[in-house]
Design a protein around this motif. Structure first.
Motif, PDB file in Angstrom:
ATOM      1  N   VAL A 121       0.802  -1.140  -0.029  1.00 13.85           N
ATOM      2  CA  VAL A 121      -0.123  -0.062  -0.083  1.00 13.85           C
ATOM      3  C   VAL A 121       0.774   1.382   0.124  1.00 13.85           C
ATOM      4  O   VAL A 121       1.808   1.283   0.575  1.00 13.85           O
ATOM      5  N   THR A 122       0.398   2.087  -0.792  1.00 10.54           N
ATOM      6  CA  THR A 122       1.125   3.496  -0.812  1.00 10.54           C
ATOM      7  C   THR A 122       0.220   4.563  -0.313  1.00 10.54           C
ATOM      8  O   THR A 122      -1.065   4.349  -0.583  1.00 10.54           O
ATOM      9  N   VAL A 123       0.665   5.612   0.593  1.00 11.22           N
ATOM     10  CA  VAL A 123      -0.133   6.459   1.126  1.00 11.22           C
ATOM     11  C   VAL A 123       0.089   7.767   0.710  1.00 11.22           C
ATOM     12  O   VAL A 123       1.339   8.161   0.531  1.00 11.22           O
ATOM     13  N   TYR A 124      -0.800   8.570   0.175  1.00  4.03           N
ATOM     14  CA  TYR A 124      -0.542   9.944  -0.494  1.00  4.03           C
ATOM     15  C   TYR A 124      -1.410  11.112   0.267  1.00  4.03           C
ATOM     16  O   TYR A 124      -2.333  10.823   1.121  1.00  4.03           O
ATOM     17  N   ASP A 125      -0.702  12.243   0.066  1.00  2.00           N
ATOM     18  CA  ASP A 125      -1.312  13.408   0.510  1.00  2.00           C
ATOM     19  C   ASP A 125      -2.317  13.713  -0.522  1.00  2.00           C
ATOM     20  O   ASP A 125      -1.913  14.105  -1.755  1.00  2.00           O
ATOM     21  N   THR A 126      -3.546  13.952  -0.218  1.00  3.98           N
ATOM     22  CA  THR A 126      -4.680  14.335  -1.066  1.00  3.98           C
ATOM     23  C   THR A 126      -4.519  15.681  -1.639  1.00  3.98           C
ATOM     24  O   THR A 126      -5.103  15.967  -2.787  1.00  3.98           O
ATOM     25  N   ARG A 127      -3.819  16.510  -0.861  1.00  5.46           N
ATOM     26  CA  ARG A 127      -3.718  18.060  -1.400  1.00  5.46           C
ATOM     27  C   ARG A 127      -2.476  18.282  -2.279  1.00  5.46           C
ATOM     28  O   ARG A 127      -2.696  18.735  -3.448  1.00  5.46           O
ATOM     29  N   THR A 128      -1.342  17.451  -2.051  1.00  3.94           N
ATOM     30  CA  THR A 128      -0.038  17.828  -2.894  1.00  3.94           C
ATOM     31  C   THR A 128      -0.054  16.674  -3.874  1.00  3.94           C
ATOM     32  O   THR A 128       0.613  16.632  -4.906  1.00  3.94           O
ATOM     33  N   ARG A 129      -0.841  15.491  -3.811  1.00  3.35           N
ATOM     34  CA  ARG A 129      -0.843  14.120  -4.374  1.00  3.35           C
ATOM     35  C   ARG A 129       0.709  13.617  -4.149  1.00  3.35           C
ATOM     36  O   ARG A 129       1.071  12.647  -4.929  1.00  3.35           O
ATOM     37  N   ALA A 130       1.520  13.923  -3.207  1.00  2.00           N
ATOM     38  CA  ALA A 130       2.713  13.559  -3.154  1.00  2.00           C
ATOM     39  C   ALA A 130       2.723  12.328  -2.271  1.00  2.00           C
ATOM     40  O   ALA A 130       1.958  12.001  -1.441  1.00  2.00           O
ATOM     41  N   PRO A 131       3.724  11.015  -2.479  1.00  2.00           N
ATOM     42  CA  PRO A 131       3.484   9.912  -1.737  1.00  2.00           C
ATOM     43  C   PRO A 131       3.988  10.086  -0.636  1.00  2.00           C
ATOM     44  O   PRO A 131       5.210  10.818  -0.439  1.00  2.00           O
ATOM     45  N   LEU A 132       3.543   9.819   0.522  1.00  2.00           N
ATOM     46  CA  LEU A 132       4.123  10.020   1.940  1.00  2.00           C
ATOM     47  C   LEU A 132       4.894   8.828   2.578  1.00  2.00           C
ATOM     48  O   LEU A 132       5.886   8.993   3.251  1.00  2.00           O
ATOM     49  N   ALA A 133       4.450   7.645   2.250  1.00  2.00           N
ATOM     50  CA  ALA A 133       5.089   6.332   2.539  1.00  2.00           C
ATOM     51  C   ALA A 133       4.670   5.275   1.829  1.00  2.00           C
ATOM     52  O   ALA A 133       3.368   5.331   1.328  1.00  2.00           O
ATOM     53  N   ARG A 134       5.344   4.134   1.839  1.00  2.00           N
ATOM     54  CA  ARG A 134       5.082   2.742   1.235  1.00  2.00           C
ATOM     55  C   ARG A 134       5.199   1.642   2.040  1.00  2.00           C
ATOM     56  O   ARG A 134       6.323   1.662   2.729  1.00  2.00           O
ATOM     57  N   PHE A 135       4.170   0.858   2.234  1.00  2.00           N
ATOM     58  CA  PHE A 135       4.473  -0.401   2.929  1.00  2.00           C
ATOM     59  C   PHE A 135       4.344  -1.347   2.077  1.00  2.00           C
ATOM     60  O   PHE A 135       3.263  -1.697   1.449  1.00  2.00           O
ATOM     61  N   GLU A 136       5.179  -2.462   2.155  1.00  2.00           N
ATOM     62  CA  GLU A 136       5.359  -3.659   1.313  1.00  2.00           C
ATOM     63  C   GLU A 136       5.477  -5.020   1.949  1.00  2.00           C
ATOM     64  O   GLU A 136       6.006  -5.113   3.133  1.00  2.00           O
ATOM     65  N   VAL A 137       4.845  -5.986   1.483  1.00  2.00           N
ATOM     66  CA  VAL A 137       4.491  -7.364   2.025  1.00  2.00           C
ATOM     67  C   VAL A 137       5.910  -8.121   1.937  1.00  2.00           C
ATOM     68  O   VAL A 137       6.703  -8.000   0.659  1.00  2.00           O
ATOM     69  N   GLU A 138       6.414  -8.458   2.783  1.00  2.49           N
ATOM     70  CA  GLU A 138       7.755  -9.449   2.972  1.00  2.49           C
ATOM     71  C   GLU A 138       7.528 -10.723   2.460  1.00  2.49           C
ATOM     72  O   GLU A 138       6.174 -11.231   2.542  1.00  2.49           O
ATOM     73  N   GLY A 139       8.597 -11.524   2.028  1.00  3.40           N
ATOM     74  CA  GLY A 139       8.345 -12.943   1.896  1.00  3.40           C
ATOM     75  C   GLY A 139       8.078 -13.161   0.358  1.00  3.40           C
ATOM     76  O   GLY A 139       7.806 -12.473  -0.410  1.00  3.40           O
ATOM     77  N   ASP A 140       8.375 -14.650   0.099  1.00  2.00           N
ATOM     78  CA  ASP A 140       8.231 -15.020  -1.485  1.00  2.00           C
ATOM     79  C   ASP A 140       6.932 -15.659  -1.707  1.00  2.00           C
ATOM     80  O   ASP A 140       6.580 -16.291  -2.826  1.00  2.00           O
ATOM     81  N   GLU A 141       6.172 -16.001  -0.710  1.00  3.53           N
ATOM     82  CA  GLU A 141       4.721 -16.895  -1.114  1.00  3.53           C
ATOM     83  C   GLU A 141       3.764 -15.777  -1.780  1.00  3.53           C
ATOM     84  O   GLU A 141       3.967 -14.491  -1.536  1.00  3.53           O
ATOM     85  N   PRO A 142       2.761 -16.435  -2.398  1.00  3.78           N
ATOM     86  CA  PRO A 142       1.878 -15.353  -3.133  1.00  3.78           C
ATOM     87  C   PRO A 142       1.019 -14.520  -2.272  1.00  3.78           C
ATOM     88  O   PRO A 142       0.907 -14.904  -1.252  1.00  3.78           O
ATOM     89  N   THR A 143       0.981 -13.183  -2.582  1.00  2.00           N
ATOM     90  CA  THR A 143       0.269 -12.320  -1.788  1.00  2.00           C
ATOM     91  C   THR A 143      -0.867 -11.595  -2.781  1.00  2.00           C
ATOM     92  O   THR A 143      -0.582 -11.330  -3.993  1.00  2.00           O
ATOM     93  N   PHE A 144      -1.961 -11.299  -2.147  1.00  3.24           N
ATOM     94  CA  PHE A 144      -2.763 -10.134  -3.038  1.00  3.24           C
ATOM     95  C   PHE A 144      -3.317  -9.380  -2.045  1.00  3.24           C
ATOM     96  O   PHE A 144      -4.505  -9.439  -1.219  1.00  3.24           O
ATOM     97  N   VAL A 145      -2.716  -8.311  -1.787  1.00  5.39           N
ATOM     98  CA  VAL A 145      -3.226  -7.082  -0.787  1.00  5.39           C
ATOM     99  C   VAL A 145      -4.507  -6.361  -1.613  1.00  5.39           C
ATOM    100  O   VAL A 145      -4.482  -5.920  -2.610  1.00  5.39           O
ATOM    101  N   ASN A 146      -5.698  -6.455  -0.740  1.00  9.65           N
ATOM    102  CA  ASN A 146      -6.847  -6.331  -1.492  1.00  9.65           C
ATOM    103  C   ASN A 146      -7.723  -4.858  -0.896  1.00  9.65           C
ATOM    104  O   ASN A 146      -7.700  -3.979  -1.756  1.00  9.65           O
ATOM    105  N   ASP A 147      -8.023  -5.073   0.421  1.00 13.20           N
ATOM    106  CA  ASP A 147      -8.891  -3.713   0.637  1.00 13.20           C
ATOM    107  C   ASP A 147      -8.151  -3.405   1.890  1.00 13.20           C
ATOM    108  O   ASP A 147      -7.451  -3.898   2.619  1.00 13.20           O
TER     109      ASP A 147
END
Length: 335
Positions: A121-147
Protein backbone atom coordinates in the motif's frame (compact mmCIF):
# COMPACT_ATOMS: atom_id res chain seq x y z
CA UNK A 1 0.13 -12.63 -7.42
CA UNK A 2 -2.24 -15.45 -8.43
CA UNK A 3 -2.91 -15.74 -12.15
CA UNK A 4 -5.97 -14.08 -13.62
CA UNK A 5 -7.33 -17.55 -14.26
CA UNK A 6 -7.05 -18.22 -10.53
CA UNK A 7 -8.84 -14.96 -9.86
CA UNK A 8 -11.70 -15.96 -12.11
CA UNK A 9 -11.96 -19.39 -10.53
CA UNK A 10 -11.84 -18.02 -7.01
CA UNK A 11 -14.68 -15.58 -7.56
CA UNK A 12 -16.98 -17.91 -9.45
CA UNK A 13 -17.06 -16.48 -12.95
CA UNK A 14 -18.82 -19.56 -14.32
CA UNK A 15 -21.67 -19.09 -11.89
CA UNK A 16 -21.82 -15.41 -12.75
CA UNK A 17 -22.28 -16.10 -16.44
CA UNK A 18 -25.14 -18.42 -15.61
CA UNK A 19 -26.91 -16.03 -13.27
CA UNK A 20 -26.07 -12.45 -14.07
CA UNK A 21 -27.19 -12.34 -17.66
CA UNK A 22 -30.83 -13.10 -16.93
CA UNK A 23 -31.43 -10.58 -14.13
CA UNK A 24 -33.12 -7.25 -14.34
CA UNK A 25 -33.70 -4.70 -11.60
CA UNK A 26 -35.05 -6.89 -8.83
CA UNK A 27 -35.42 -6.38 -5.10
CA UNK A 28 -35.90 -9.34 -2.85
CA UNK A 29 -36.94 -8.54 0.70
CA UNK A 30 -35.06 -10.48 3.36
CA UNK A 31 -36.82 -12.28 6.18
CA UNK A 32 -37.10 -9.15 8.30
CA UNK A 33 -37.72 -6.60 5.52
CA UNK A 34 -40.79 -4.37 5.85
CA UNK A 35 -43.77 -5.10 3.66
CA UNK A 36 -43.62 -1.67 2.01
CA UNK A 37 -39.88 -1.26 1.47
CA UNK A 38 -38.80 1.92 -0.38
CA UNK A 39 -37.99 1.56 -4.06
CA UNK A 40 -34.36 1.09 -5.00
CA UNK A 41 -32.92 3.06 -7.92
CA UNK A 42 -29.66 2.52 -9.78
CA UNK A 43 -28.26 5.40 -11.86
CA UNK A 44 -24.93 6.57 -13.22
CA UNK A 45 -23.18 9.07 -10.96
CA UNK A 46 -19.76 9.47 -12.63
CA UNK A 47 -17.93 8.48 -15.79
CA UNK A 48 -14.32 7.28 -15.74
CA UNK A 49 -12.42 8.18 -18.93
CA UNK A 50 -10.39 5.48 -20.62
CA UNK A 51 -10.92 2.33 -22.68
CA UNK A 52 -9.47 -0.19 -20.19
CA UNK A 53 -10.13 1.25 -16.75
CA UNK A 54 -11.84 -1.75 -15.09
CA UNK A 55 -12.28 0.05 -11.74
CA UNK A 56 -11.94 -1.91 -8.50
CA UNK A 57 -11.91 0.35 -5.42
CA UNK A 58 -13.77 3.47 -4.29
CA UNK A 59 -13.73 5.78 -1.28
CA UNK A 60 -15.22 9.10 -0.19
CA UNK A 61 -13.06 11.79 1.40
CA UNK A 62 -14.70 12.63 4.75
CA UNK A 63 -13.23 16.15 4.70
CA UNK A 64 -13.86 17.40 1.15
CA UNK A 65 -16.70 15.22 -0.17
CA UNK A 66 -14.64 14.16 -3.20
CA UNK A 67 -14.64 10.50 -4.21
CA UNK A 68 -11.75 8.43 -5.54
CA UNK A 69 -11.76 5.28 -7.70
CA UNK A 70 -8.86 3.16 -8.89
CA UNK A 71 -8.14 1.16 -12.04
CA UNK A 72 -7.28 -2.50 -11.51
CA UNK A 73 -5.62 -2.84 -14.92
CA UNK A 74 -3.21 0.12 -14.96
CA UNK A 75 -3.31 1.74 -11.50
CA UNK A 76 -4.82 5.09 -12.48
CA UNK A 77 -6.59 6.79 -9.57
CA UNK A 78 -9.49 9.07 -10.46
CA UNK A 79 -11.01 11.88 -8.42
CA UNK A 80 -14.73 12.55 -8.68
CA UNK A 81 -16.25 15.83 -7.57
CA UNK A 82 -19.99 16.01 -6.88
CA UNK A 83 -21.64 18.06 -9.60
CA UNK A 84 -19.12 17.06 -12.27
CA UNK A 85 -20.07 14.10 -14.44
CA UNK A 86 -16.60 13.06 -15.66
CA UNK A 87 -13.83 12.14 -13.24
CA UNK A 88 -10.35 13.65 -13.45
CA UNK A 89 -7.07 11.78 -13.18
CA UNK A 90 -5.67 12.19 -9.67
CA UNK A 91 -2.72 9.79 -10.03
CA UNK A 92 -1.62 8.64 -13.52
CA UNK A 93 -1.10 5.03 -14.52
CA UNK A 94 2.14 3.59 -13.20
CA UNK A 95 2.63 6.30 -10.58
CA UNK A 96 5.44 5.44 -8.16
CA UNK A 97 6.10 2.12 -9.84
CA UNK A 98 2.82 0.29 -9.31
CA UNK A 99 0.39 -0.72 -12.04
CA UNK A 100 -2.79 -1.75 -10.26
CA UNK A 101 -5.04 -0.04 -7.72
CA UNK A 102 -7.30 -2.24 -5.60
CA UNK A 103 -8.61 -0.96 -2.29
CA UNK A 104 -8.78 2.77 -1.63
CA UNK A 105 -9.45 4.61 1.61
CA UNK A 106 -9.39 8.33 2.37
CA UNK A 107 -8.81 9.15 6.03
CA UNK A 108 -9.66 12.18 8.17
CA UNK A 109 -6.09 13.48 8.03
CA UNK A 110 -6.08 14.24 4.30
CA UNK A 111 -4.42 11.01 3.20
CA UNK A 112 -5.37 8.51 0.51
CA UNK A 113 -4.37 4.85 0.97
CA UNK A 114 -3.99 2.93 -2.32
CA UNK A 115 -3.31 -0.81 -2.33
CA UNK A 116 -1.31 -2.54 -5.04
CA UNK A 117 -2.32 -6.19 -5.01
CA UNK A 118 1.16 -7.48 -5.83
CA UNK A 119 3.13 -5.56 -3.23
CA UNK A 120 1.39 -3.48 -0.55
CA UNK A 121 0.00 0.00 0.00
CA UNK A 122 1.11 3.55 -0.76
CA UNK A 123 -0.13 6.55 1.22
CA UNK A 124 -0.66 9.91 -0.53
CA UNK A 125 -1.32 13.49 0.51
CA UNK A 126 -4.66 14.36 -1.11
CA UNK A 127 -3.69 18.05 -1.34
CA UNK A 128 -0.27 17.73 -2.98
CA UNK A 129 -0.69 14.22 -4.47
CA UNK A 130 2.77 13.41 -3.11
CA UNK A 131 3.51 9.91 -1.77
CA UNK A 132 4.04 9.98 1.99
CA UNK A 133 5.09 6.37 2.64
CA UNK A 134 4.95 2.89 1.18
CA UNK A 135 4.46 -0.42 2.99
CA UNK A 136 5.38 -3.68 1.25
CA UNK A 137 4.67 -7.34 2.01
CA UNK A 138 7.75 -9.40 2.79
CA UNK A 139 8.41 -13.00 1.73
CA UNK A 140 8.17 -15.01 -1.47
CA UNK A 141 4.81 -16.71 -1.01
CA UNK A 142 1.86 -15.48 -3.13
CA UNK A 143 0.22 -12.26 -1.94
CA UNK A 144 -2.81 -10.23 -2.99
CA UNK A 145 -3.23 -7.09 -0.90
CA UNK A 146 -6.86 -6.29 -1.48
CA UNK A 147 -8.91 -3.93 0.69
CA UNK A 148 -8.22 -1.37 3.41
CA UNK A 149 -10.15 0.12 6.35
CA UNK A 150 -9.26 2.94 8.76
CA UNK A 151 -10.07 2.51 12.46
CA UNK A 152 -11.02 5.44 14.71
CA UNK A 153 -7.47 5.67 16.10
CA UNK A 154 -6.10 6.23 12.59
CA UNK A 155 -4.66 2.75 12.11
CA UNK A 156 -5.09 1.16 8.69
CA UNK A 157 -6.02 -2.53 8.34
CA UNK A 158 -5.57 -4.40 5.06
CA UNK A 159 -6.64 -7.83 3.85
CA UNK A 160 -4.49 -10.26 1.92
CA UNK A 161 -6.76 -12.49 -0.17
CA UNK A 162 -4.00 -15.01 -0.91
CA UNK A 163 -2.61 -15.38 2.62
CA UNK A 164 -5.79 -14.94 4.72
CA UNK A 165 -4.11 -12.38 6.95
CA UNK A 166 -4.89 -8.82 8.02
CA UNK A 167 -2.05 -6.30 8.08
CA UNK A 168 -1.90 -3.16 10.22
CA UNK A 169 -0.22 0.24 9.83
CA UNK A 170 -0.47 2.38 12.96
CA UNK A 171 -0.10 6.19 12.94
CA UNK A 172 3.26 5.74 14.66
CA UNK A 173 4.55 3.37 11.96
CA UNK A 174 3.28 5.75 9.29
CA UNK A 175 5.21 8.60 10.91
CA UNK A 176 8.35 6.46 11.15
CA UNK A 177 8.15 5.47 7.47
CA UNK A 178 7.33 8.96 6.23
CA UNK A 179 9.25 9.70 3.05
CA UNK A 180 10.32 6.08 2.60
CA UNK A 181 9.20 2.47 2.71
CA UNK A 182 8.69 -0.11 5.46
CA UNK A 183 7.49 -3.71 5.80
CA UNK A 184 3.76 -4.45 5.84
CA UNK A 185 3.53 -6.84 8.76
CA UNK A 186 0.67 -9.21 9.70
CA UNK A 187 -1.65 -8.17 12.52
CA UNK A 188 -4.06 -11.13 12.55
CA UNK A 189 -3.76 -14.51 10.86
CA UNK A 190 -7.17 -15.91 9.91
CA UNK A 191 -5.92 -18.99 8.05
CA UNK A 192 -7.00 -21.39 10.81
CA UNK A 193 -10.48 -19.84 10.96
CA UNK A 194 -10.90 -19.79 7.19
CA UNK A 195 -9.59 -23.34 6.83
CA UNK A 196 -7.66 -24.99 3.99
CA UNK A 197 -8.40 -24.09 0.37
CA UNK A 198 -7.00 -25.06 -3.00
CA UNK A 199 -3.86 -23.17 -4.05
CA UNK A 200 -4.71 -19.83 -5.65
CA UNK A 201 -8.08 -19.55 -3.91
CA UNK A 202 -9.02 -16.08 -2.72
CA UNK A 203 -10.49 -15.78 0.76
CA UNK A 204 -10.47 -12.50 2.72
CA UNK A 205 -11.59 -9.50 0.74
CA UNK A 206 -13.62 -6.55 2.04
CA UNK A 207 -12.87 -5.13 5.49
CA UNK A 208 -14.49 -2.48 7.70
CA UNK A 209 -13.78 -1.08 11.16
CA UNK A 210 -16.35 -0.66 13.91
CA UNK A 211 -16.96 3.10 14.43
CA UNK A 212 -16.38 2.60 18.17
CA UNK A 213 -12.99 1.01 17.56
CA UNK A 214 -13.80 -2.38 19.08
CA UNK A 215 -13.51 -4.75 16.14
CA UNK A 216 -13.00 -5.35 12.42
CA UNK A 217 -15.30 -7.27 10.09
CA UNK A 218 -13.87 -9.02 7.04
CA UNK A 219 -15.56 -11.28 4.48
CA UNK A 220 -14.37 -14.63 3.13
CA UNK A 221 -15.62 -14.45 -0.44
CA UNK A 222 -15.07 -18.16 -1.13
CA UNK A 223 -16.33 -19.68 2.11
CA UNK A 224 -19.21 -17.23 2.40
CA UNK A 225 -18.44 -16.33 6.01
CA UNK A 226 -17.93 -13.06 7.86
CA UNK A 227 -15.24 -12.80 10.55
CA UNK A 228 -14.85 -10.51 13.54
CA UNK A 229 -11.36 -9.51 14.70
CA UNK A 230 -11.25 -8.05 18.21
CA UNK A 231 -9.02 -4.95 18.25
CA UNK A 232 -8.18 -5.35 21.92
CA UNK A 233 -7.20 -9.03 21.89
CA UNK A 234 -6.82 -9.90 18.16
CA UNK A 235 -9.18 -12.82 18.78
CA UNK A 236 -10.94 -14.08 15.65
CA UNK A 237 -14.47 -15.47 15.58
CA UNK A 238 -17.02 -16.26 12.90
CA UNK A 239 -19.98 -13.88 12.82
CA UNK A 240 -23.37 -15.62 13.07
CA UNK A 241 -25.17 -14.77 9.81
CA UNK A 242 -28.94 -15.10 9.60
CA UNK A 243 -30.81 -15.02 6.29
CA UNK A 244 -27.87 -15.14 3.90
CA UNK A 245 -24.12 -15.47 3.45
CA UNK A 246 -21.04 -13.70 2.10
CA UNK A 247 -20.41 -15.81 -1.00
CA UNK A 248 -18.73 -13.68 -3.69
CA UNK A 249 -18.55 -10.80 -1.18
CA UNK A 250 -16.10 -8.12 -2.26
CA UNK A 251 -16.23 -4.61 -0.77
CA UNK A 252 -18.00 -3.89 2.53
CA UNK A 253 -19.43 -0.65 3.97
CA UNK A 254 -20.45 -0.10 7.59
CA UNK A 255 -22.52 2.82 8.90
CA UNK A 256 -23.60 2.43 12.49
CA UNK A 257 -25.31 -0.96 12.70
CA UNK A 258 -25.90 -1.24 8.94
CA UNK A 259 -23.51 -3.30 6.85
CA UNK A 260 -23.61 -3.49 3.05
CA UNK A 261 -21.73 -6.06 0.97
CA UNK A 262 -21.27 -6.24 -2.80
CA UNK A 263 -21.34 -9.77 -4.23
CA UNK A 264 -19.32 -9.23 -7.38
CA UNK A 265 -19.98 -11.96 -9.95
CA UNK A 266 -23.70 -12.19 -9.16
CA UNK A 267 -24.39 -8.43 -9.53
CA UNK A 268 -25.77 -8.15 -6.00
CA UNK A 269 -25.69 -5.86 -2.97
CA UNK A 270 -26.91 -7.17 0.38
CA UNK A 271 -27.81 -5.14 3.47
CA UNK A 272 -27.37 -6.44 7.01
CA UNK A 273 -28.17 -5.39 10.56
CA UNK A 274 -25.16 -6.00 12.82
CA UNK A 275 -25.46 -6.49 16.57
CA UNK A 276 -23.75 -3.95 18.81
CA UNK A 277 -20.90 -6.31 19.66
CA UNK A 278 -20.42 -7.40 16.05
CA UNK A 279 -20.93 -11.09 16.77
CA UNK A 280 -24.08 -11.56 14.64
CA UNK A 281 -25.72 -10.04 11.58
CA UNK A 282 -29.18 -10.43 10.06
CA UNK A 283 -29.93 -9.98 6.34
CA UNK A 284 -32.46 -7.22 5.70
CA UNK A 285 -32.57 -6.59 1.94
CA UNK A 286 -30.89 -7.77 -1.23
CA UNK A 287 -30.64 -6.11 -4.64
CA UNK A 288 -29.68 -8.02 -7.78
CA UNK A 289 -29.38 -5.94 -10.95
CA UNK A 290 -27.52 -6.26 -14.26
CA UNK A 291 -26.92 -2.50 -14.06
CA UNK A 292 -24.35 -3.07 -11.31
CA UNK A 293 -22.06 -4.62 -13.96
CA UNK A 294 -20.02 -6.87 -11.66
CA UNK A 295 -19.64 -4.51 -8.68
CA UNK A 296 -16.46 -4.80 -6.65
CA UNK A 297 -16.60 -2.07 -4.02
CA UNK A 298 -18.98 0.52 -2.59
CA UNK A 299 -19.00 3.51 -0.28
CA UNK A 300 -21.80 5.45 1.40
CA UNK A 301 -21.70 9.16 0.66
CA UNK A 302 -24.37 11.77 1.39
CA UNK A 303 -27.37 10.45 -0.50
CA UNK A 304 -26.66 6.80 -1.20
CA UNK A 305 -24.22 4.07 -2.10
CA UNK A 306 -21.61 4.72 -4.77
CA UNK A 307 -20.66 1.45 -6.46
CA UNK A 308 -17.90 0.77 -8.99
CA UNK A 309 -18.98 -1.12 -12.09
CA UNK A 310 -15.87 -3.18 -12.75
CA UNK A 311 -17.01 -5.04 -15.91
CA UNK A 312 -14.23 -7.53 -15.13
CA UNK A 313 -16.11 -10.16 -17.14
CA UNK A 314 -16.11 -8.04 -20.33
CA UNK A 315 -12.62 -8.16 -21.69
CA UNK A 316 -11.08 -7.59 -18.27
CA UNK A 317 -9.26 -9.90 -15.84
CA UNK A 318 -12.17 -12.35 -15.58
CA UNK A 319 -13.55 -12.79 -19.06
CA UNK A 320 -13.58 -12.01 -22.76
CA UNK A 321 -15.58 -9.50 -24.73
CA UNK A 322 -15.91 -5.75 -24.96
CA UNK A 323 -16.77 -3.43 -22.08
CA UNK A 324 -19.49 -0.81 -22.32
CA UNK A 325 -17.88 2.61 -22.44
CA UNK A 326 -17.47 4.79 -20.60
CA UNK A 327 -16.64 2.94 -17.41
CA UNK A 328 -18.68 4.38 -14.59
CA UNK A 329 -19.67 4.56 -10.96
CA UNK A 330 -23.28 3.81 -10.05
CA UNK A 331 -25.39 5.56 -7.41
CA UNK A 332 -27.77 3.22 -5.57
CA UNK A 333 -30.54 4.88 -3.55
CA UNK A 334 -33.08 3.26 -1.29
CA UNK A 335 -30.99 0.33 -0.12
Amino acid sequence: MPSLRSLAAATGTTLALALAGSTSTALAAGPAAPVTAPAVTVSTAFELPGARVYPEGITADPRTGDLYAGSYTDGTVFRMTPGRRVAETFLPAGADGWHTANGLEADRSGRLWVTDSTSGVTVYDTRTRAPLARFEVEGDEPTFVNDVAIAPDGSAYLTDSARAVVYRVTPRRLAQARGGSAPLTPYADLSDAVGPNAPGTFTLNGIVADPAGRYLLTADMTGGDLYRVDLATRAVRKVALKGGDMLHADGLELRGATLWAVHNTVDTISRWRVTRDGTAARAERRLTDDALALPTTLTWHRDGLYVVRSQFDKGGPMGEGTPSLPFSVALVRGL
